[in-house]
Write an enzyme that holds these catalytic residues in place. Structure first.
Site, short mmCIF file in Angstrom:
data_model
loop_
_atom_site.label_atom_id
_atom_site.label_comp_id
_atom_site.label_asym_id
_atom_site.label_seq_id
_atom_site.Cartn_x
_atom_site.Cartn_y
_atom_site.Cartn_z
N GLU A 194 0.84 -1.21 0.00
CA GLU A 194 0.00 0.00 0.00
C GLU A 194 0.87 1.26 0.00
O GLU A 194 0.37 2.38 -0.01
CB GLU A 194 -0.92 0.02 1.23
N THR A 249 4.03 -7.99 -2.66
CA THR A 249 4.82 -8.39 -1.50
C THR A 249 4.47 -9.80 -1.03
O THR A 249 3.35 -10.26 -1.18
CB THR A 249 4.62 -7.39 -0.35
N ASP A 319 -7.03 -5.12 -4.34
CA ASP A 319 -6.25 -5.58 -3.18
C ASP A 319 -6.46 -7.08 -2.94
O ASP A 319 -6.44 -7.54 -1.81
CB ASP A 319 -6.60 -4.77 -1.91
N TRP A 408 -5.26 -13.27 6.60
CA TRP A 408 -4.04 -14.03 6.96
C TRP A 408 -4.33 -15.18 7.91
O TRP A 408 -3.49 -16.05 8.10
CB TRP A 408 -3.01 -13.09 7.61
N HIS A 630 -6.99 5.18 12.03
CA HIS A 630 -7.96 5.73 12.98
C HIS A 630 -9.40 5.49 12.55
O HIS A 630 -10.31 6.09 13.11
CB HIS A 630 -7.70 7.22 13.19
#
Ligand code: CA
Length: 701
Positions: A194, A249, A319, A408, A630
């Site tokens: 990202e 990645t 994504d 994950w 946040h």
């Protein structure tokens, strides 16, 4: 090791030619499946099945399972680690890449190690300051740190043997995944897609940290000297993608087949997400498969040589990583015994591949999804053109969203049932291409979409309805029939990783602060423990002196928890972070201390007086630079500060001191001076003030 008689010890010493001294060697890792006392590698075996044959705890007696011991962690952030258990000692990593060792039977602390990751590293991490675990080799333990170091510790003492920086620390690389070790080579990748990095995995000599090979997943600016697999990949990109890193990645999954001598890696999303900006094609709307994004790649572990790949999401723009758990198993399919590789990547399809050749066998959706109409016989998705938002230029609601159908959280496998247990997740998202988007190499979430486009209105009823559609599931997936045999619906999303055992049990923690055991063949809930906090990490099991233990690291956090948790719905009970290792055995009756009160600051903002233009500017900048930590629309979470309740809202100078001057950088809140002007920083404050007023007026206290 359980089975180290003098004979085995002698053969180990011979096999290793004296290279590693005592401790874990290749034979131990190759035979880890039979060693029920220990848990010596991340997925328990190289095949990453997370299945233990231990059956001392089983369907008949699991109701007698109780708390044997617990240990409080000293970090109140996401806990995602798989502990290792070696010769009666338990080792784990916690948030901020710290390591702790315990007596696995009694919980007596043995040592701890803090790599002192600088607080400001936090801003480089997309998904909390987590760490998923260790690898063991010889008499050492190996792990990666958030700031990109690989560290070898003496397993007995916790003292550093060596450390090596594995990334360019001037870029936004992070390490959160667990290393694996094959024949003395420590394998570790990294994250940061990202934030404009170029993905790779590398092998380091376990003895001294020397880099032995590096495998890049995406091409750099093409050159004559590129290896063939990257020359082939460059044909599938356009424009000057290397200026933005490309992504891809290798931040989590690996598996290894020793007979085929193949290491499998899962490759992540593109950087930026929006393909029109990453690989624009002739008309600027995005083109090309962009290899090896969102792919499973097989490579030679001794040299890093490319062997084959399978791309789950060609030209990904949502994504949709393929970094999710890779699991190997052998099973009969259409009358033939197949060596398969399985994955439930973010894109919502469960894939079965031939792991020798990469040949596509089958794929079916394991959750409802809307980006593809199906997968054709060659294993290529038949796309839904409406989901190709970078091509249409129009916002699109796509299922699943960036958190995926599975993230994950590790799956587990039961060989007797031939079931793969999947911690699945259903949450759509709005992808709205951001016009005129430019990458910011300094700060912020660089994805090429307007991240505020999906923000919900202040109306609590609407928010409640939308969040009512988000769910978590435990699926018992039949990989041959490609369908769920049973499923459990959890009240909330973002539930824990899995463990399957020979006792016919499946263990899972969840976002409702429970740790549960289910019947492996029926899904019947057989046992439940109130964990007091959300559990996202996967459990492990081991045995000592004839007793079986189950251990799980509890502690709410990670991507969903920091972005979508706090105060969204009136009367909804926020999930607390109480970071703690919980260890269970039969007949134990330990108790946890009382649950501490969740200390929320009052929602008491100053009045909102700024102009609509200022608030709109603040909303836009908030979405790009603030929301990923946040929470969207400043709804806050229980893990990171809820800005609606921040004292700095009352005072412009203190807000500027934090955001512009970076006075809290040691805590992870770095200066945004290079990316945001003082005027923009003020506008963000005015936006948060407005949001805080809206939520107070809606009845949130
Ligand atoms: Ca990502």
């Amino acid at each position: 090791m359980k089975n180290v008689g003098w004979l085995v010890a002698a053969s180990l010493a011979l096999a290793s030619c004296g290279e590693m001294g005592s401790g874990i060697g290749s034979d131990d890792l190759l035979n880890a499946g039979d060693d029920t006392s220990n848990w010596i590698t991340h997925g328990r075996t190289y095949s990453e099945q997370r299945y233990s044959p231990l059956d001392l705890i089983n369907e008949d007696n699991v109701s007698e399972l109780g708390l044997a011991w617990y240990a409080d962690m000293d970090t109140a952030r996401g806990q995602e680690a798989t502990p290792l258990v070696i010769d009666g000692k338990l080792y784990l990593t916690t948030a901020w890449s710290k390591v702790k060792a315990f007596d696995a039977a009694t919980g007596a602390p043995l040592w701890e190690f803090d790599p002192e990751v600088p607080g400001e590293t936090a801003v480089k991490a997309c998904c909390d300051v987590v760490n998923r675990g260790l690898a063991a080799w010889g008499d050492k333990l190996y792990f990666g740190t958030l700031d990109g170091r690989l560290i070898a510790l003496d397993r007995e003492t916790g003292k550093v043997a060596w450390e090596k920086v594995t990334v360019d620390q001037s870029q936004s690389y992070t390490i959160t995944g667990a290393p694996r070790i094959i024949d003395g080579k420590v394998l570790i990748g990294n994250g940061g897609a990202e934030f404009g990095v170029r993905g790779y995995i590398a092998a380091y000599d376990a003895k001294n940290g020397e880099e032995l090979w590096r495998f890049y997943t995406v091409p750099d600016e093409p050159s004559e000297d590129d290896p063939e697999y990257l020359k082939a990949a460059a044909e599938t990109w356009s424009g000057e993608w290397w200026e933005m890193g490309g992504g891809g990645t290798v931040w989590d999954s690996m598996a290894y087949d020793p007979d085929l001598n193949l290491l499998y890696i899962g490759v992540g999303n593109g950087s930026p997400w929006n393909r029109a900006y990453r690989s624009p094609g002739e008309d600027g709307t995005g083109d090309g498969d962009n290899l090896y994004l969102s792919s499973i790649v097989a490579i030679r572990p001794d040299t890093g040589e490319y062997v084959w790949h399978y791309q789950t999401t060609p030209g990904e723009t949502w994504d949709y990583t393929a970094t999710q758990h890779i699991m190997l198993a052998d099973m009969e399919i259409d009358g033939a015994e197949r060596q398969v590789l399985m994955q439930a990547p973010k894109n919502g399809f469960f894939y079965v591949l031939d792991r020798a050749t990469g040949e596509f066998i089958s794929a079916e959706p394991y959750i409802p999804q809307s980006w593809a109409l199906g997968i054709d016989e060659n294993g290529r998705p038949i796309e839904n053109p409406e989901a190709r938002t970078e091509k249409t230029g129009q916002p699109a609601m796509v299922m699943p969203g960036p958190l995926g159908g599975h993230n994950w959280h590790p799956m587990a496998y039961n060989p007797d049932e031939n079931l793969v247990y999947i911690p699945a997740f259903e949450a759509a998202a709005i992808y709205a291409p951001e016009e005129g988007w430019k990458p910011d190499p300094n700060r912020g979430f660089n994805v090429g979409y307007n991240l505020g486009a999906g923000d919900l209105p202040p109306d609590l009823e609407i928010r409640k309805q939308v969040y009512g559609t988000v769910r978590g599931k435990l699926l018992a997936w039949d990989p041959v029939a490609q369908e769920a045999r049973w499923e459990i619906e959890h009240p909330g999303p973002w539930n824990g990783g899995l463990l399957a055992t020979g006792g016919g049990l499946v263990f899972q923690g969840n976002s409702s602060s429970e740790f549960n055991a289910y019947n492996a063949s029926s899904g019947e809930k057989l046992w439940s423990f109130p964990a007091q906090t959300g559990v996202v990490a996967p459990p492990v099991t081991y045995s000592i002196n004839g007793e079986q233990y189950v251990a799980v690291l509890a502690g709410w956090g990670g991507a969903y928890a920091i972005t979508a948790d706090g105060g969204l719905v009136k009367d909804a009970k926020p999930v607390q972070n109480i970071s703690r290792l919980l260890v269970f055995k039969l007949g134990a009756d330990g108790e946890l201390p009382p649950i501490p009160e969740l200390a929320a600051l009052p929602l008491d903002p100053p009045p909102s007086r700024a102009s609509a233009d200022t608030i709109a500017l603040g909303a836009q900048k908030y979405a790009r630079y603030c929301a990923v930590c946040h929470a969207p629309a400043a709804v806050g979470s229980t893990v990171l500060p809820d800005l609606r309740r921040s004292g700095t809202l009352q005072n412009r100078d203190s807000w500027q001191a934090v955001v512009h001057d970076g006075i809290l950088s040691a805590n992870g809140m770095v200066s945004f001076e290079g990316s945001l002007s003082r005027e923009e920083i003020d506008a963000i404050r005015e936006y948060v003030i407005k949001r805080a007023n809206e939520d107070r007026d809606a009845g949130i206290s």
